[in-house]
Design an enzyme around this catalytic site. Structure first.
Site, PDB file in Angstrom:
ATOM      1  N   THR A 193       0.672  -1.128  -0.190  1.00 58.41           N
ATOM      2  CA  THR A 193       0.127  -0.095   0.111  1.00 58.41           C
ATOM      3  C   THR A 193       0.850   1.164  -0.022  1.00 58.41           C
ATOM      4  O   THR A 193       0.337   2.281  -0.292  1.00 58.41           O
ATOM      5  CB  THR A 193      -0.958   0.090   1.309  1.00 58.41           C
ATOM      6  OG1 THR A 193      -0.129  -0.189   2.381  1.00 58.41           O
ATOM      7  CG2 THR A 193      -1.911  -1.170   1.217  1.00 58.41           C
ATOM      8  N   CYS A 249       2.413   2.401   9.353  1.00 54.37           N
ATOM      9  CA  CYS A 249       1.611   2.680  10.669  1.00 54.37           C
ATOM     10  C   CYS A 249       2.277   2.352  11.820  1.00 54.37           C
ATOM     11  O   CYS A 249       3.323   1.902  12.048  1.00 54.37           O
ATOM     12  CB  CYS A 249       0.445   1.551  10.332  1.00 54.37           C
ATOM     13  SG  CYS A 249      -0.524   1.460   8.933  1.00 54.37           S
ATOM     14  N   CYS A 273      -2.432  -0.082  14.782  1.00 54.00           N
ATOM     15  CA  CYS A 273      -3.308   0.231  13.739  1.00 54.00           C
ATOM     16  C   CYS A 273      -4.510  -0.510  13.532  1.00 54.00           C
ATOM     17  O   CYS A 273      -4.171  -1.806  13.587  1.00 54.00           O
ATOM     18  CB  CYS A 273      -2.560   0.527  12.391  1.00 54.00           C
ATOM     19  SG  CYS A 273      -3.617   1.187  11.094  1.00 54.00           S
ATOM     20  N   ARG A 332       4.529   6.593   2.918  1.00 57.94           N
ATOM     21  CA  ARG A 332       3.727   7.853   3.591  1.00 57.94           C
ATOM     22  C   ARG A 332       2.848   7.324   4.810  1.00 57.94           C
ATOM     23  O   ARG A 332       2.618   6.286   5.104  1.00 57.94           O
ATOM     24  CB  ARG A 332       2.787   8.606   2.603  1.00 57.94           C
ATOM     25  CG  ARG A 332       1.326   7.470   2.114  1.00 57.94           C
ATOM     26  CD  ARG A 332       0.544   8.228   1.360  1.00 57.94           C
ATOM     27  NE  ARG A 332      -0.674   7.324   0.923  1.00 57.94           N
ATOM     28  CZ  ARG A 332      -1.704   6.893   1.618  1.00 57.94           C
ATOM     29  NH1 ARG A 332      -1.567   7.468   3.031  1.00 57.94           N
ATOM     30  NH2 ARG A 332      -2.578   6.109   1.317  1.00 57.94           N
ATOM     31  N   CYS A 356       0.029   6.743   7.566  1.00 58.19           N
ATOM     32  CA  CYS A 356      -1.389   6.218   7.575  1.00 58.19           C
ATOM     33  C   CYS A 356      -2.158   7.397   8.011  1.00 58.19           C
ATOM     34  O   CYS A 356      -1.956   7.819   9.039  1.00 58.19           O
ATOM     35  CB  CYS A 356      -1.462   5.042   8.492  1.00 58.19           C
ATOM     36  SG  CYS A 356      -3.249   4.324   8.593  1.00 58.19           S
ATOM     37  N   CYS A 369      -4.420   5.777  11.620  1.00 55.77           N
ATOM     38  CA  CYS A 369      -3.836   5.558  12.887  1.00 55.77           C
ATOM     39  C   CYS A 369      -2.851   6.748  13.414  1.00 55.77           C
ATOM     40  O   CYS A 369      -2.448   6.633  14.389  1.00 55.77           O
ATOM     41  CB  CYS A 369      -3.149   4.121  13.064  1.00 55.77           C
ATOM     42  SG  CYS A 369      -1.549   4.094  11.959  1.00 55.77           S
ATOM     43  N   ASP A 419      17.656  11.112  51.415  1.00 62.52           N
ATOM     44  CA  ASP A 419      16.557  12.062  51.619  1.00 62.52           C
ATOM     45  C   ASP A 419      15.539  11.613  52.703  1.00 62.52           C
ATOM     46  O   ASP A 419      15.026  10.500  52.815  1.00 62.52           O
ATOM     47  CB  ASP A 419      15.954  12.073  50.296  1.00 62.52           C
ATOM     48  CG  ASP A 419      14.687  12.931  50.245  1.00 62.52           C
ATOM     49  OD1 ASP A 419      14.755  14.145  49.820  1.00 62.52           O
ATOM     50  OD2 ASP A 419      13.519  12.512  50.458  1.00 62.52           O
TER      51      ASP A 419
END
Length: 504
Positions: A30, A34, A38, A63, A65, A68, A463
């Protein structure tokens, strides 16, 4: 960084959100990448590649998604834990150093050549400093496009791009659409409050014990700088290009952030500092797994999972707080700091100020109006800078003379660049230089390392509150014995300190 294919694929197949930000899933069929959680159909094994960073996935031609939002995932917790050069570089890039000073400035801060730094980052995260900064600019641009009415040219330069053409090309490459299409495709979440106001969600890995986080900050809140009200933490910010204010409200799965800034170029550093303040990139399951294995903590971890380590938006501020807090109670330190801030406000704004008690420092700013930060705007200040603190008169310091000179010495060292208190500083070197200042001992240096530098593995065995908390948990309260016992809590001893404080 080596990514085990089978382990990563199992996380993707189960949509395990704990791994969001640890790695990114590239789907070659695709052309998108993601986050592991996702909700889309799990891709076939032969179509999957895994990347250690969003920049690496983008470098492979994928690129983001749009379902998501992998660019909005929590950051990898290893960059908070690791104190090596790569971890420091990632923290500095997140704070916008490359945008402000370029790769040469980043390399100079880290003490390496640009070539060697590029080689180390590429080996660990699959991308060099420019590609990592470019991925961050793309995310900043998307936020500005979707949540403000700024023109595209204004968005481009506010996000750190050198030209509108570079901005357009990057957005198309990362998100697969033109910037104008991004704005049309999303219902704009604009916020009342005028120019410079942005609302966004800061993701985290659950669980998050929001009550403990807000309680800790509320107890130490300084009037005029910060406050907690109705489940929201408000504070002023001193940013690289100007000032700002933020309102942070924990919610289920994210922290709602409403930011107001005088300069939009400060969006990335403001977000990075808010994330660090609330420890949103932590891996709470790893922390709780280690501490919960100790019978002394088991019941507390089961009852209050997801305790975070409150950090800082300003390293110098935290160092001043640590020095003022030496051998005094939290409330006494808060009173002393409030008086110090009142004097600083009077010096910066020579109007009628009463500096002899607890004052409302907001009067030094603009008149209140009604805006986006939760009812009336709070007019909060960022903590004064090192130069301003160094120049205050003796009357501003209601403390022993030795402690006053320690603060001035600290301020001079920071102002002259001899001491780096930013999250990308070398932790060991910073502690060494702190300890070289007269009046700074192991407790002070440790507190600064824990909260200003974000070191997750600091123990404060001397402390008093830690020792009382240890006794309450049935642990040894002698500092040496406690320090030896605490080795089993590595590398999360700072989180153990927070839990011991809560036990008192």
């Amino acid at each position: 960084m080596e990514l085990d294919f089978e382990r990563c694929y199992r996380a993707v197949d189960s949509r395990d959100q704990r791994f969001d930000g640890w790695f990114y899933t590239g789907v070659t069929s695709t052309g998108i990448y993601c986050r592991p959680s996702c909700p889309a159909t799990t891709p076939k094994r032969q179509n999957v590649r895994f990347f250690p960073s969003a920049a690496a996935a983008q470098g492979a031609g994928l690129r983001a998604c749009r379902r998501c939002r992998p660019d909005a995932a929590p950051g990898s917790p290893q960059w908070d834990v690791r104190a090596d050069v790569v971890g420091r570089a990632m923290r500095l890039i997140a704070d916008g150093v490359v945008d402000r000073e370029g790769v040469p400035g980043l390399a100079t801060r880290l003490g390496y050549t640009e070539r060697h730094l590029h080689r180390m980052l590429h080996a660990e995260v699959g991308a060099g400093p420019l590609a990592l900064a470019r991925a961050q600019r793309a995310q900043t641009a998307r936020i500005l496009i979707e949540t403000t009415g700024l023109g595209m040219a204004e968005v481009a330069f506010a996000a750190g791009f050198g030209s509108v053409r570079q901005f357009n090309d990057t957005v198309r490459e990362v998100y697969g659409v033109a910037p104008t299409e991004l704005r049309r495709s999303r219902a704009q979440r604009r916020v009342a409050g005028g120019a410079g106001t942005i609302a966004l969600r800061l993701a985290y890995r659950p669980p998050l014990h929001a009550t403990a986080l807000l309680d800790f900050l509320a107890l130490r809140a300084l009037p005029g700088v910060e406050e907690v009200q109705d489940g929201t933490y408000h504070r002023g910010l001193r940013l690289p290009h100007g000032s700002g204010e933020v309102a942070l409200t924990p919610a289920d799965g994210y922290v709602s952030a409403v930011l107001r800034m005088t300069d939009m170029r400060d969006l990335s550093p403001a977000v990075a500092r808010c994330r660090r303040l609330l420890d949103l990139d932590a891996d709470p399951e790893a922390v709780d797994g280690t501490l919960g294995a100790d019978p002394a903590f088991a019941a507390a971890v089961a009852a209050e999972p997801g305790i975070r380590l409150p950090r800082s938006v300003d390293g110098f501020e935290m160092a001043v707080r640590a020095i003022v807090g030496q051998q005094v109670s939290v409330s006494a330190a808060r009173t002393t700091l409030t008086r110090l801030l009142a004097h600083a406000a009077a010096e910066a704004n020579p109007v009628d100020h009463e500096v002899d008690g607890l004052v409302n420092l907001r009067n030094a700013r603009q008149p209140h109006d009604h805006g986006a930060l939760g009812g009336p705007e709070r007019g909060l200040w960022g903590f004064p800078g090192a130069e301003q603190i160094a120049g205050l008169p003796d009357s501003a310091f209601r403390m022993p003379a030795g402690r006053r000179e320690t603060i001035r010495g600290l301020a001079r060292a920071v102002a002259e660049g001899e001491l780096e208190l930013a999250p990308g500083g070398d932790r060991e070197e910073t502690v060494r230089r702190l300890m070289a200042l007269p009046g700074v001992g192991p407790w002070t240096a440790g507190y600064v390392a824990m909260r200003a530098l974000g070191d997750p593995d600091v123990l404060l065995p001397t402390d008093l509150a830690v020792r009382r908390g240890a006794a309450a948990r049935g642990l040894p309260d002698d500092p040496k014995t406690l320090a030896a016992y605490a080795d089993r809590w590595r590398p999360w001893r700072s989180y153990a300190v927070i839990r011991l404080w809560r036990a008192v």
